[in-house]
Design a protein around this motif. Sequence first.
Motif, PDB file in Angstrom:
ATOM      1  N   LEU A 101       0.839  -1.199   0.000  1.00  0.00           N
ATOM      2  CA  LEU A 101       0.000   0.000   0.000  1.00  0.00           C
ATOM      3  C   LEU A 101       0.876   1.252   0.000  1.00  0.00           C
ATOM      4  O   LEU A 101       0.576   2.240  -0.674  1.00  0.00           O
ATOM      5  CB  LEU A 101      -0.921  -0.037   1.221  1.00  0.00           C
ATOM      6  CG  LEU A 101      -2.063   0.968   1.229  1.00  0.00           C
ATOM      7  CD1 LEU A 101      -2.914   0.851  -0.010  1.00  0.00           C
ATOM      8  CD2 LEU A 101      -2.924   0.783   2.469  1.00  0.00           C
ATOM      9  N   LEU A 102       1.991   1.183   0.743  1.00  0.00           N
ATOM     10  CA  LEU A 102       2.932   2.313   0.735  1.00  0.00           C
ATOM     11  C   LEU A 102       3.449   2.523  -0.678  1.00  0.00           C
ATOM     12  O   LEU A 102       3.558   3.645  -1.165  1.00  0.00           O
ATOM     13  CB  LEU A 102       4.118   2.039   1.656  1.00  0.00           C
ATOM     14  CG  LEU A 102       3.849   1.690   3.109  1.00  0.00           C
ATOM     15  CD1 LEU A 102       5.161   1.522   3.857  1.00  0.00           C
ATOM     16  CD2 LEU A 102       3.005   2.758   3.772  1.00  0.00           C
ATOM     17  N   GLU A 103       3.770   1.437  -1.326  1.00  0.00           N
ATOM     18  CA  GLU A 103       4.321   1.529  -2.675  1.00  0.00           C
ATOM     19  C   GLU A 103       3.313   2.086  -3.676  1.00  0.00           C
ATOM     20  O   GLU A 103       3.685   2.623  -4.708  1.00  0.00           O
ATOM     21  CB  GLU A 103       4.799   0.155  -3.140  1.00  0.00           C
ATOM     22  CG  GLU A 103       6.047  -0.293  -2.401  1.00  0.00           C
ATOM     23  CD  GLU A 103       6.320  -1.766  -2.576  1.00  0.00           C
ATOM     24  OE1 GLU A 103       7.346  -2.229  -2.074  1.00  0.00           O
ATOM     25  OE2 GLU A 103       5.499  -2.471  -3.211  1.00  0.00           O
ATOM     26  N   MET A 104       2.034   1.904  -3.365  1.00  0.00           N
ATOM     27  CA  MET A 104       0.994   2.467  -4.226  1.00  0.00           C
ATOM     28  C   MET A 104       0.917   3.983  -4.029  1.00  0.00           C
ATOM     29  O   MET A 104       0.167   4.665  -4.707  1.00  0.00           O
ATOM     30  CB  MET A 104      -0.360   1.847  -3.894  1.00  0.00           C
ATOM     31  CG  MET A 104      -0.439   0.370  -4.198  1.00  0.00           C
ATOM     32  SD  MET A 104      -0.852   0.119  -5.896  1.00  0.00           S
ATOM     33  CE  MET A 104      -1.416  -1.572  -5.852  1.00  0.00           C
ATOM     34  N   GLY A 105       1.593   4.487  -3.037  1.00  0.00           N
ATOM     35  CA  GLY A 105       1.593   5.923  -2.817  1.00  0.00           C
ATOM     36  C   GLY A 105       0.839   6.352  -1.571  1.00  0.00           C
ATOM     37  O   GLY A 105       0.630   7.540  -1.333  1.00  0.00           O
ATOM     38  N   LEU A 155       1.123   7.358   1.540  1.00  0.00           N
ATOM     39  CA  LEU A 155       2.208   7.812   2.417  1.00  0.00           C
ATOM     40  C   LEU A 155       1.789   9.118   3.078  1.00  0.00           C
ATOM     41  O   LEU A 155       1.004   9.883   2.505  1.00  0.00           O
ATOM     42  CB  LEU A 155       3.464   8.060   1.579  1.00  0.00           C
ATOM     43  CG  LEU A 155       4.119   6.825   0.958  1.00  0.00           C
ATOM     44  CD1 LEU A 155       5.064   7.232  -0.148  1.00  0.00           C
ATOM     45  CD2 LEU A 155       4.840   6.021   2.022  1.00  0.00           C
ATOM     46  N   ASN A 198       0.499  12.727   1.420  1.00  0.00           N
ATOM     47  CA  ASN A 198      -0.224  12.602   0.157  1.00  0.00           C
ATOM     48  C   ASN A 198      -1.730  12.749   0.372  1.00  0.00           C
ATOM     49  O   ASN A 198      -2.242  12.503   1.457  1.00  0.00           O
ATOM     50  CB  ASN A 198       0.068  11.255  -0.501  1.00  0.00           C
ATOM     51  CG  ASN A 198       1.437  11.223  -1.147  1.00  0.00           C
ATOM     52  OD1 ASN A 198       2.002  12.264  -1.448  1.00  0.00           O
ATOM     53  ND2 ASN A 198       1.966  10.028  -1.339  1.00  0.00           N
ATOM     54  N   ASN A 220      -2.633   9.513  -4.138  1.00  0.00           N
ATOM     55  CA  ASN A 220      -1.449   9.875  -4.925  1.00  0.00           C
ATOM     56  C   ASN A 220      -1.614   9.425  -6.384  1.00  0.00           C
ATOM     57  O   ASN A 220      -0.687   8.917  -6.993  1.00  0.00           O
ATOM     58  CB  ASN A 220      -0.221   9.237  -4.279  1.00  0.00           C
ATOM     59  CG  ASN A 220       1.079   9.843  -4.778  1.00  0.00           C
ATOM     60  OD1 ASN A 220       1.145  11.040  -5.029  1.00  0.00           O
ATOM     61  ND2 ASN A 220       2.085   9.012  -4.936  1.00  0.00           N
ATOM     62  N   SER A 279      -3.070   6.860  -7.465  1.00  0.00           N
ATOM     63  CA  SER A 279      -3.244   5.411  -7.623  1.00  0.00           C
ATOM     64  C   SER A 279      -4.666   5.053  -7.207  1.00  0.00           C
ATOM     65  O   SER A 279      -5.130   5.504  -6.170  1.00  0.00           O
ATOM     66  CB  SER A 279      -2.294   4.640  -6.704  1.00  0.00           C
ATOM     67  OG  SER A 279      -0.991   4.688  -7.185  1.00  0.00           O
TER      68      SER A 279
END
Lengths: 700, 77
Positions: free
Chosen positions: B28-32, B34, B37, B56, B58
């Motif tokens: 989920l972090l990698e999807m943005g 964070l 955002n 973000n 996504s």
Amino acid sequence: MSTSTLKVALIGNPNTGKTSVFNQLTGLNQKVGNYPGITVDKKQGVSKLSPSVKATILDLPGTYSLNASSLDENVVIELLMNKNDKDFPDVAVVVTEVENLKRNLLLFTQIKDLEIPTILVINMSDRMEQKGITLDIPYLEKELKTKIALVSSRKKTGIENLKNLIINYKELSTEPCLNASEIDPDYFNNLRHTFPNQLLYKLWLVITQDVNFGNLHRNEVSIQSFVKSEAELKRLQQKETIKRYQFINDVLKVGYTVNREAATDIRARLDRVLTHKFFGYIIFFGILLLIFQSIFSWSSIPMDFIDESFASLSAYAAENLPPGLLTDLISEGIIPGLGGIIIFIPQIAFLFLFISILEESGYMSRVVFLMDKIMRRFGLSGKSVVPLISGTACAIPAIMAARNIESWKERLITILVTPFTTCSARLPVYAILISLIIPEKHLLGIFNLQGLTLMTLYLLGFGMAIFSAYILNKILKVKGKSYFVIEMPDYKVPLFKNVALNVIEKTKAFVFGAGKIILALSVILWFLGSHGPGGNFKNAEQIIEQELAQNKISGEKEDLVASYKLENSYIGIIGKSIEPVIRPLGYDWKIGIAVVTSFAAREVFVGTLATIYSVGSHSEEETTIKNRMNAEINPITGGKVFNLATGVSLLLFYAFAMQCISTLAITKKETNSWKWPMIQLVFMSGFAYVVSLVAYQILQ
Amino acid sequence: MKITLAQIKKGQKALINDFNVDVIPLKLLEMGCLPGNTVELLQVAPLGDPLYINVNDSHVAIRLETARQIEVEIIKE
């Protein structure tokens, strides 16, 4: 001729059209294999870049980042980390999609850190206008330290440019585009000093992942006390991700502009309907009905044709080839065996066609979204919908599709119950039994009775899957983090080429995979059925002649000899020995053999009976399998063998029993233990036996 | 007042303040997803769960239990 061959790896997030780019590059020059030891598809193809340069293109599984969370993603990292791997690429092509460039670039910056020559493909460029997007390519190329190919796999543009970039890969920069080690300078400096010969980012990946990479062993790093606690690592990974996004955001602020006014948002409008609390489900069930309709009724036309063609081919071979053992083998073993395989193609193709369209269009994610809460009540995940639907084609790809379910418990339950859904291999068994025991009448003038029965069997299988999931959810005590993240991709009109290639590839894999087993079994069965031990088999003709003369029996001599031979053949002896176990279910020894052999693959049931009966009957006229089965008479009752009680009992047995060896093998692979496949085998088959027993005893 | 992503209404936008890293999946972090955002709640599944969000840029769906772990601040339009 000396042509050089480059090695190219295609890398990218799911839903970026990576496979379309692969298809554009390779056309039909592709093949699907397996990575050694694991069941991840390995897609490779050859692309002619120029008259003198060829490239092997490897289409790696889609991944969101280099932090692997599944088997498929592991493949990507393990390859890119290991310079000695024979597939290690000369050049990496990272495929991104213009609308999700920001997220897609995260993986790109990670790949760049590995210092492999990297090309950035920005796909779906045909959507830029519609979405109001403009790109400053020279700026992006400079900041990202790469070359960019703007590609539209839909409009087939940009591929030539990409090919040129690949040829000139030596001009590509191998410099990382940002310095990720700034997230903890002390830690990374230390690491760099300890391993001066290793790439920093590789070290970091080895520390954070649970796998060994090539010649760099995890333990080697561990002893240096660089390993941090899980929580600390995750915090650093978060910092790393933030760092990368900061960089990407800064770059895109200048290089990527969106004019929101110009953008037309079809997604929101479609979502409103497709995930609507009422229409959403109506549409989903409508699509399911359409799928079943295509399997049950549309595919019956080509199937009947195939069935009849093979029956006539068999008769033709028997008549026109010189009589002998080889002719018997061809006309009674090989041809019916082949027919038993080819008859599946229409159904399998239809199923994969639909599944592939649903996946390509982006609709499947909406189904997952709609179904998640409902499925969770039964211990499943919304993502279990995909395996359960794919299970109607074949349990093997279906169980593999459970891989992207994050929670281990939900995944395990999905794997365990998926074999209950009616796979297409059971369809011919159902189809033939139904046509024998259910009259072809219409209920209320609309509903075809046979169709309804088939529908009921599908519902039974599905219901049993859900019910067992519910029970398993109560019983299983599996610990593990449960979470759920699914990307909701934008809607796309599926590309014909992608869908067609996918259908061809899946059908081929199924036909050749199952086909080998079926063909081999057909030949073995034919042999066992046409040979026998001792004098009874050899002297069948005299024995029957004698009995006829003494008026002990009556009937056509040829048929009598044939059936006497069969009874005294190897197969007859094996069948008779298991008869006591299956007699209470209403099966004779011939059905028993078919049930046992069908454990290799479900459809073998029909093929086995076809082989047994064509061995047993010597009449020259061509008869289809169904006619042969219908003509079988129970010598004790004088009635048909396939009467209602036996038919229903068989149908129920096939609805619930553990399906085939391949299913057990895939469950073993995916759960990494023999425990779960054994539980499946004992529970499912035991349950099937009891249900069939009860049904037969009541109906007879 | 502290609120979580699970509490915002459909169509509302919010800024991600903070969350406990240990319980949020890396994916989920990698999807943005964070801190810092923006996140917009696009759709809620018919039975109230999962949530379909745009974070973000996504588009992802997550479950309520995850959304409850993400502290946000509503952005006034």
